[in-house]
Design an enzyme around this catalytic site. Structure first.
Site, mmCIF file in Angstrom:
data_model
loop_
_atom_site.group_PDB
_atom_site.id
_atom_site.type_symbol
_atom_site.label_atom_id
_atom_site.label_comp_id
_atom_site.label_asym_id
_atom_site.label_seq_id
_atom_site.Cartn_x
_atom_site.Cartn_y
_atom_site.Cartn_z
ATOM 1 N N THR A 69 -2.915 6.572 -3.505
ATOM 2 C CA THR A 69 -1.628 7.141 -3.123
ATOM 3 C C THR A 69 -0.557 6.846 -4.161
ATOM 4 O O THR A 69 0.166 7.735 -4.591
ATOM 5 C CB THR A 69 -1.162 6.553 -1.786
ATOM 6 O OG1 THR A 69 -2.283 6.424 -0.944
ATOM 7 C CG2 THR A 69 -0.144 7.437 -1.151
ATOM 8 N N THR A 70 -0.470 5.575 -4.543
ATOM 9 C CA THR A 70 0.579 5.195 -5.479
ATOM 10 C C THR A 70 0.390 5.908 -6.820
ATOM 11 O O THR A 70 1.343 6.480 -7.363
ATOM 12 C CB THR A 70 0.573 3.671 -5.684
ATOM 13 O OG1 THR A 70 0.647 3.046 -4.413
ATOM 14 C CG2 THR A 70 1.738 3.231 -6.518
ATOM 15 N N ASP A 105 -9.187 0.220 3.204
ATOM 16 C CA ASP A 105 -9.266 0.701 1.828
ATOM 17 C C ASP A 105 -10.504 0.153 1.132
ATOM 18 O O ASP A 105 -11.177 0.868 0.385
ATOM 19 C CB ASP A 105 -7.997 0.294 1.058
ATOM 20 C CG ASP A 105 -6.778 1.047 1.561
ATOM 21 O OD1 ASP A 105 -6.977 1.979 2.373
ATOM 22 O OD2 ASP A 105 -5.657 0.722 1.159
ATOM 23 N N ASP A 140 0.849 -1.172 0.000
ATOM 24 C CA ASP A 140 0.000 0.000 0.000
ATOM 25 C C ASP A 140 0.896 1.238 0.000
ATOM 26 O O ASP A 140 1.723 1.418 0.899
ATOM 27 C CB ASP A 140 -0.872 -0.035 1.262
ATOM 28 C CG ASP A 140 -1.910 1.052 1.272
ATOM 29 O OD1 ASP A 140 -1.653 2.098 0.653
ATOM 30 O OD2 ASP A 140 -2.959 0.866 1.898
#
Lengths: 531, 597
Positions: A92-93, A393, A59
């Site tokens: 986020t990534t 998530d 994550d």
């Protein structure tokens, strides 16, 4: 010579090209760290601390929190990316990848002499167009269980292995559907997550009720009751008061004794009220009786309750009180005056489970529970943490889907479509700003490229195939990561959140633009206080 | 119904102890549990020494050199059970520290670990491992028995037998070869010398801030407060509190060891607020810790320290029953005063390892009242007695070690000791001479019963009234009465000394080793293993000066220069309010002689 040098000889200054180079370098560095994470085929990372503590994650959000980022630009990007996660629970990534790629594409033009300001203008125009396209491609439909399962699976498969993802998908969707109340916003807080270090991760499940991580504290209380009334209260059943200031109230030992007795009686009376209610309702309905108290219950009171066949739990967590009444019905009482049967909730089964020194109380069989529990199991701490992060998530993804009322096709399909649309749009823009739009379109393709790369395919080849099919079919085509071939994302059930993509386009453009426009970096006696 | 023996002095405090026992009859044996919170790295140092000292004392008790303890270890320790049914005995403790501060200590501790299960990984795809360099275990800890799972002969994974301090199992420190004293240089963090196994729920790491390095430090009060505003850390703390508190039958309260000099003063404030909200009616005793001397070369650090200390003190006072600053430095202010001196100790004030050892010994002594096995004075009570009319801040002082000369009795020694200010001040409030004490709780421990009263043959003229007393308790009470007439005093006299076996640093001057009583009867010159200590908590008018001084220094400060402190979540108005509260707190301690008498 920068002016700052005149006042502070120790100051470090980087200007124009040098400043940009520093910033782009930081952004790309961060991008390289996270790029292998993306997608279900990304690489899991095992972080082992100096003491041997393990952390297992892919994550981006967790990784960014774990890393000690020293570079100010990198830290800025990391903050934006994690802020995105705070709001939407995902992305986020992608955020980090996109910012890095936008800067890389911009750098190509800037090195040829284009002013960053013009690129920034192009980015802005491209963003507006991209949002329009996103609006167009989003799929509005009723969020039934099937599509929510698809959304959850898409999110969870990127965090845990496929078998576990399937287990979690059902649990997560059913929990959100259970707590959903028409007319109210979805409160994910009503899904309690309890961890149990036991068995394997695939034993993780949804409990339609509550699991409390403590048990009854009296040896004679029943370990299992069926068909029970639940009384939730926030009343001290503990003898405590006399100690406060007691010294001022009595003069002799007898007086003290009196005072102590009176105080004890005060508590006993409270306990008696509960017993009275129990006697009354249980005689009438023939059910069992369970008390869950937020305050303490001392051994003396426990003893009294146990004698009357009441199961009592003390010191329930504050945050579980609201959940309790939503799960079992009834209301949490703050005083034992006027106790009636209406205050009571109901559960079909209450039982205790002991695991080493820890006890768990399961409250199940609730009628239409509006608060449920995800019971996370796993053999060790790092697995539990990994699953908890994934669940969080997944829950967010479902909440977003329901609140958006729409979803967008995943697997890189949206990015390909937007890039395509931008290339057409470019021709309507006059001047050099169109270069910025070109850069933006190219940058978006980083997502499908990295997805392909992480699954072991050739990124260019896959991308070209996908683009070709997209142009031909006019459908939203993404990458089938198992085969490396184009596929229609909607048919395969790969759905992403609309709000995540929207947020992504916004924040990446803003940050990339800001970083591009920096033309001087100074470091002069800056406090290390960066929060 | 069994009335409890009242062994304390016949003051209100003593008489009031144990009403719970009187009513609960058979359940009177219920231990009044205390939960300890250690917030910050220096708090970790002090705590590590303290738990080591207690652990060593537990070991000695098993060696049966002493009568079953006067102190009840169950007050601070809990009995637990691992998944394999192995009994454990660990501190009832929650500690918070920053990322990177644990060195070789595992977050979950070793007791409940299972190496095989820990290796299981829930992932089938690609995996990369990022391994930090393994921290070497401090050589000094190498002999500490590892409690991790081992493969036993019958092929089953088991946890090795764990010393639990109560049963017949061998004890960690009772092993044949005594561990050497770790060298000062090898101690970087507190876990380098901690010899006690912690419960897996004890260590809570704040990942957001770094222990080392320049960036991401927890420097300001506001930052600390916001840590416990985040649901992530707040829930973590609530869960841990719940775990420990739920199993307590007669919880008496919480003791918070909290760093005051950095952002942990904010963490402590939030924690105390949470405790007060959630567990009203329980005692909350806060020990505000300040490490050794400050470096004038770092003005920012120094200013931050001042601000954090002031904010911490004022807010902690609001949420606690009692607050006591603990430090070896001479003052709280900006200008450094030389560190305090002990006649029989040589220590290096720059080493947290040394300072924390001394403070731990003081804590081990002054906390005695609420840890007694028989007729304890509960935390609420102790706080009540010391803190009347708003004087919630108290000072600590101690004579470490108490200089009892062989052959001399307690009255002799006390007469020689003379003045009331015989103990070294430990609260950074300057020289206590000439100040007034409003109330005090005094503990003298480690005096053999044979020396309690005067041994003079009958007929010899008595050198002082102390020599006429018939019990040691009376001697002590009389001494306090002489020194500080009109002061409400509570005193306790214990046979049990403070244990100072390694890893306690060797601080004792040669004069002490040669001249004074080594209680366990080991020959002179050998290493000191336990010492008598005389300690006190005192509500003193010296606080008027030091708190007032703190307010004055803050007033002079141009806060706009330290905007970054304010950025971290403190408003300009808060500072004004703080000053106001600090002044009124100082006012409480004004020597009231002129007004009331």
């Amino acid at each position: 010579m920068a002016a700052i040098k005149a006042v502070n000889a120790k100051a470090e200054v980087a200007r124009a090209q040098a400043a940009l180079a520093i910033n782009i370098c930081a952004a790309r560095g961060l991008q390289n760290v996270l790029r292998t994470n993306l997608g279900p085929k990304g690489t899991m990372k095992m972080l082992v601390s100096g003491a041997g503590d393990i952390k297992l994650t892919k994550d981006g959000n967790v990784l960014l929190h774990e890393m000690q980022i020293q570079h100010p630009t990198a830290s800025l990007i990391a903050k934006v990316a994690t802020a995105q996660d705070d709001v939407t629970g995902d992305g986020t990534t992608s955020n980090v990848l996109l910012i890095g790629e936008l800067l890389k594409q911009a750098d190509l033009y800037i090195s040829e002499g284009l002013h960053p300001r013009i690129i920034a203008e192009g980015f802005e125009a491209a963003k507006i167009k991209a949002l329009e396209v996103l609006e167009k491609v989003k799929v509005k439909k009723e969020m039934n269980r099937k599509i929510l399962l698809d959304v959850a699976r898409t999110s969870l498969q990127t965090k845990v292995h496929a078998e576990l993802a399937n287990v979690l998908t059902e649990a997560v969707v059913d929990s959100v559907l259970a707590i959903r109340r028409p007319g109210y916003p979805i409160d994910l807080f009503m899904v309690e997550i309890v961890e149990m270090k036991h068995k394997s991760e695939t034993n993780t499940k949804l409990i339609r009720g509550l699991v409390l991580d403590h048990g009854a504290r009296h040896p004679h209380m029943k370990k299992r009751v069926e068909d029970a009334f639940i009384l939730t209260c926030n009343v001290s059943l503990e003898y405590e008061k006399t100690e406060v200031n007691s010294g001022f109230f009595y003069k002799t030992a007898e007086e003290k004794e009196e005072l102590v007795k009176a105080e004890r009686k005060f508590i006993d009376d409270r306990v008696q009220k509960i017993i009275d209610l129990k006697e009354k309702v249980c005689a009438e309905f023939g059910k069992e009786f369970v008390v869950i108290n937020q305050k303490g219950i001392d051994p003396f009171s426990l003893d009294m309750l146990a004698k009357h066949g009441i199961v009592a739990l003390r010191r329930a967590k504050r945050r579980n009180m609201e959940r309790l009444s939503l799960a079992c019905g009834g209301i949490a009482v703050n005083s034992l005056e006027d106790l009636t049967v209406d205050c009571l909730g109901h559960a079909g089964l209450v039982y205790e489970y002991t695991l080493g020194e820890e006890k768990f109380t399961f409250i199940e069989g609730c009628v239409n529970p509006l608060s449920v529990t995800l019971l996370v199991k796993g053999p060790n701490k790092h697995t539990l943490t990994q699953i908890k992060d994934a669940l969080r998530d997944g829950l967010h993804a479902i909440k977003n889907a329901i609140e958006d009322g729409c979803v967008v096709p995943g697997a890189g399909a949206v990015e390909v479509a937007i890039a395509e649309a931008l290339l057409v749009y470019k021709h309507n823009v006059k001047g050099r700003a169109r270069l910025g739009i070109q850069a933006f379109a190219d940058a978006l393709l980083i997502i499908p490229k990295v997805l392909a790369q992480n699954s072991g395919c050739d990124p260019q080849e896959t991308l070209v195939k996908v683009q070709a099919v997209h142009l031909e079919s006019k459908q939203l085509v993404g990458i089938d990561l198992n085969k490396g071939e184009p596929m229609v994302a909607a048919d395969a059930g790969v759905w992403d959140n609309y709000c995540v993509k929207k947020q992504l386009l916004h924040s990446c453009t803003v940050i990339a633009t800001n970083i591009l426009l920096v033309d001087e970096i100074m470091r002069a006696g800056m406090s290390s206080l960066r929060g | 119904m069994r009335p409890r023996p009242d062994a304390c002095q016949a003051n209100r405090l003593g008489a009031a102890s144990g009403p719970a026992g009187a009513v609960q009859g058979g359940m009177a044996g219920g231990v009044r549990e205390v939960l300890t919170l250690q917030l910050g790295h220096f708090a970790g140092f002090v705590g590590a020494h303290w738990w080591n000292q207690q652990d060593a004392a537990l070991g000695r008790a098993i060696d049966a050199k002493e009568p079953p303890g006067e102190l009840c270890p169950d007050v601070l320790y809990r009995t637990g059970r691992t998944l394999y049914g192995q009994e454990t005995y660990t501190p009832r403790l929650i500690l918070m520290d920053l990322k990177g501060s644990l060195s070789s200590l595992k977050e979950e501790g070793g007791l409940y670990r299972d190496k095989q299960l820990d290796a299981a990984i829930a992932w089938q795809g690609k995996l990369t491992t990022h391994k930090e360099e393994l921290y070497p275990k401090n050589p000094y800890l190498q002999d500490l028995p590892s409690a991790e799972g081992v493969l036993s002969s019958d092929g089953v994974w088991r946890v090795k037998s764990i010393p639990n301090g109560k049963g017949s199992l061998p004890h960690t420190t009772a092993t044949t070869s005594k561990p050497p004293i770790p060298t000062e240089g090898s101690i970087r963090v507190w876990s380098d010398f901690l010899r006690v196994h912690l419960h897996p729920r004890s260590i809570c790491m704040i990942q957001k801030y770094n222990h080392d390095g320049d960036a991401g430090r927890l420097e300001a009060f506001g930052q600390g407060e916001s840590v416990l505003r985040e649901p992530r850390y707040l829930e973590e703390l609530e869960d841990r509190l719940h775990f420990y508190v739920e199993e307590c039958d007669f919880l008496q309260g919480f003791q918070i060891l909290c760093d005051l000099h950095d952002g942990f003063s904010g963490v402590g404030t939030k924690a105390a607020e949470l405790l007060q909200d959630e567990y009203s009616g329980r005692g909350i005793i806060t020990w505000g810790l300040l490490p050794g001397p400050y470096n004038l070369g770092e003005p920012q650090k120094n200013i931050y320290r001042l601000l954090n200390t002031a904010f911490g003190l004022v807010h902690l006072t609001a949420y606690s029953s009692l607050v006591c600053p603990l430090s070896l430095s001479g003052s709280l202010g900006l200008r450094p005063e030389p560190p305090v001196k002990f006649p029989y100790l040589h220590y290096d004030a720059t080493l947290p390892y040394h300072c924390s050892a001394i403070l731990a010994t003081a804590l081990e002594t002054v906390t005695v009242p609420y840890r007694l096995r028989s007729s304890p004075v509960s935390m609420v009570h102790l706080a009540d007695m010391l803190s009347f009319s708003g004087k919630k801040v108290v000072t600590a002082g101690a004579t470490i070690p108490f200089p009892l000369v062989p052959g001399q009795s307690l009255p002799d020694t006390l007469v020689q000791l003379g003045g009331a200010t015989s103990w070294t001040p430990l609260s950074a409030c300057g020289d206590p001479s000439g100040t007034r004490c409003f109330a005090q709780s005094v503990v003298l421990r480690g005096i053999d019963r044979a020396y309690h009263t005067s041994q003079l043959s009958p007929g010899t003229p008595l050198p002082s009234p102390l020599h006429a007393c018939t019990t040691g308790e009376e001697v002590l009470a009389q001494y306090l009465q002489q020194q500080q007439p009109r002061v409400m005093s509570s005193s306790h006299l214990l046979l049990t000394p403070c244990t100072v076996v390694p890893p306690y640093p060797h601080l004792f001057s040669s004069t002490f080793s040669q001249h004074c009583v080594v209680l366990d009867g080991s020959p002179k010159g050998s290493a000191v293993e336990s010492i008598p200590v005389f300690g006190a908590l005192c509500s003193s008018s010296s606080l008027h000066r030091s708190l007032g001084g703190l307010a004055k220094e803050l007033t002079k400060l141009d806060l706009r220069r330290w905007a970054s402190f304010l950025d971290a979540g403190v408003e300009q108005d808060d500072v004004e309010e703080l000053l106001q509260e600090l002044r009124s707190l100082a006012q409480c301690y004004q020597d009231g002689d002129g007004l009331t008498d």
